[in-house]
Design a protein around this motif. Structure first.
Motif, short mmCIF file in Angstrom:
data_model
loop_
_atom_site.label_atom_id
_atom_site.label_comp_id
_atom_site.label_asym_id
_atom_site.label_seq_id
_atom_site.Cartn_x
_atom_site.Cartn_y
_atom_site.Cartn_z
N SER A 99 0.84 -1.20 0.00
CA SER A 99 0.00 0.00 0.00
C SER A 99 0.87 1.25 0.00
N GLY A 100 1.95 1.21 0.79
CA GLY A 100 2.88 2.34 0.80
C GLY A 100 3.55 2.54 -0.55
N MET A 101 3.88 1.43 -1.20
CA MET A 101 4.52 1.52 -2.53
C MET A 101 3.59 2.18 -3.54
N ILE A 102 2.34 1.75 -3.57
CA ILE A 102 1.43 2.27 -4.59
C ILE A 102 1.05 3.72 -4.30
N VAL A 103 0.89 4.06 -3.01
CA VAL A 103 0.59 5.45 -2.67
C VAL A 103 1.82 6.32 -2.94
N GLY A 104 3.00 5.81 -2.64
CA GLY A 104 4.23 6.54 -2.95
C GLY A 104 4.36 6.81 -4.44
N MET A 105 4.06 5.81 -5.23
CA MET A 105 4.10 5.99 -6.69
C MET A 105 3.07 7.03 -7.13
N SER A 106 1.88 6.99 -6.54
CA SER A 106 0.84 7.97 -6.86
C SER A 106 1.30 9.39 -6.52
N ILE A 107 1.95 9.53 -5.38
CA ILE A 107 2.44 10.85 -4.97
C ILE A 107 3.51 11.36 -5.93
N LEU A 108 4.45 10.49 -6.29
CA LEU A 108 5.50 10.89 -7.24
C LEU A 108 4.91 11.30 -8.60
N ILE A 109 3.95 10.54 -9.07
CA ILE A 109 3.30 10.87 -10.34
C ILE A 109 2.55 12.19 -10.22
N SER A 110 1.88 12.41 -9.10
CA SER A 110 1.15 13.66 -8.88
C SER A 110 2.10 14.86 -8.87
N ILE A 111 3.24 14.70 -8.21
CA ILE A 111 4.23 15.78 -8.18
C ILE A 111 4.76 16.06 -9.58
N LEU A 112 5.08 15.00 -10.32
CA LEU A 112 5.58 15.15 -11.69
C LEU A 112 4.57 15.90 -12.56
N PHE A 113 3.30 15.47 -12.51
CA PHE A 113 2.29 16.13 -13.33
C PHE A 113 2.03 17.56 -12.87
N LEU A 153 4.33 19.57 -11.59
CA LEU A 153 5.47 20.33 -12.13
C LEU A 153 5.31 20.59 -13.63
N LEU A 154 4.73 19.62 -14.32
CA LEU A 154 4.51 19.77 -15.77
C LEU A 154 3.21 20.52 -16.09
N GLU A 155 2.49 20.89 -15.01
CA GLU A 155 1.20 21.58 -15.14
C GLU A 155 0.22 20.79 -16.00
N VAL A 156 0.14 19.49 -15.73
CA VAL A 156 -0.77 18.59 -16.43
C VAL A 156 -1.90 18.22 -15.49
N ASP A 157 -3.14 18.39 -15.95
CA ASP A 157 -4.31 18.03 -15.15
C ASP A 157 -4.73 16.61 -15.49
N VAL A 158 -4.38 15.68 -14.64
CA VAL A 158 -4.71 14.27 -14.88
C VAL A 158 -6.21 14.03 -14.74
N MET A 159 -6.88 14.85 -13.97
CA MET A 159 -8.29 14.61 -13.68
C MET A 159 -9.26 15.25 -14.67
N VAL A 160 -8.76 15.89 -15.71
CA VAL A 160 -9.64 16.50 -16.70
C VAL A 160 -10.47 15.42 -17.38
N ASN A 161 -11.74 15.69 -17.56
CA ASN A 161 -12.70 14.79 -18.21
C ASN A 161 -12.97 13.50 -17.44
N THR A 162 -12.61 13.43 -16.17
CA THR A 162 -12.86 12.20 -15.43
C THR A 162 -14.30 12.09 -14.97
N GLN A 163 -14.99 13.18 -14.84
CA GLN A 163 -16.40 13.23 -14.44
C GLN A 163 -16.65 12.72 -13.02
N PHE A 164 -15.59 12.64 -12.22
CA PHE A 164 -15.76 12.22 -10.84
C PHE A 164 -16.53 13.27 -10.03
N ASP A 165 -16.45 14.53 -10.45
CA ASP A 165 -17.14 15.61 -9.75
C ASP A 165 -18.66 15.48 -9.84
N GLU A 166 -19.13 14.73 -10.82
CA GLU A 166 -20.57 14.55 -11.00
C GLU A 166 -21.18 13.56 -10.02
N LEU A 167 -20.34 12.79 -9.33
CA LEU A 167 -20.82 11.80 -8.37
C LEU A 167 -20.90 12.40 -6.97
#
Length: 160
Positions: free
Chosen positions: A21-35, A37-51
């Motif tokens: 669990s720590g490994m996968i959350v750590g990977m998620s955090i690293l990816i979030s930081i990378l995106f 820094l690159l100013e990339v919105d990973v959550m665009v068009n996910t429609q999670f806000d509609e739930l």
């Protein structure tokens, strides 16, 4: 890599659940930081806000991890392993079903290309977790491990 395996081999199922669990959350955090820094919105068009928050919590933390583990880790990997076992002369590497599993896992999350990439990487990690846990504890516990790790990752994302 061998030292990592030897260290993991000393842990019981509960301790491995925490480590994975720590490994996968750590990977998620690293990816979030990378995106970020690159100013990339990973959550665009996910429609999670509609739930509603309850629907998102139940869906993302409980139901999706179980269903997706059933399809992508258990289903794809186990079928791949059976195919490889039946074709003994096959030159296909044993981890190919894991890569196919990760690719299908990523493609099943087609909200946007960045999300597909992130979920493909998560799928690779989940496939590795599945293989390791399957070898040590069997198929049923590999299913439980992947569902729990996936659910925990989604819970952290839900809270964050």
């Amino acid at each position: 890599m061998r030292k990592l395996k030897l260290s993991l081999d000393k842990l019981n199922f509960g301790a491995l659940l925490l480590v994975f669990s720590g490994m996968i959350v750590g990977m998620s955090i690293l990816i979030s930081i990378l995106f970020a820094l690159l100013e990339v919105d990973v959550m665009v068009n996910t429609q999670f806000d509609e739930l509603s928050p309850i629907a998102l919590l139940l869906g993302a933390v409980f139901f999706a991890p179980i269903i997706e583990t059933l399809i992508f880790q258990f289903g794809v990997i186990e079928i791949g392993i059976k195919v490889l076992e039946r074709s003994r002369d096959s030159k296909i590497h044993w981890f190919v079903p894991g890569i196919v599993s990760a690719l299908l896992f990523g493609l099943a999350h087609q909200y946007n290309l960045n999300y597909v990439l992130v979920t493909f990487l998560m799928g690779l990690l989940l496939a590795g977790i599945y293989y390791y846990t399957r070898k040590r504890f069997g198929v049923s516990m590999a299913f439980v491990m992947c569902s729990a790790v996936h659910g925990f990752n989604n819970l952290v994302a839900f809270i964050g």
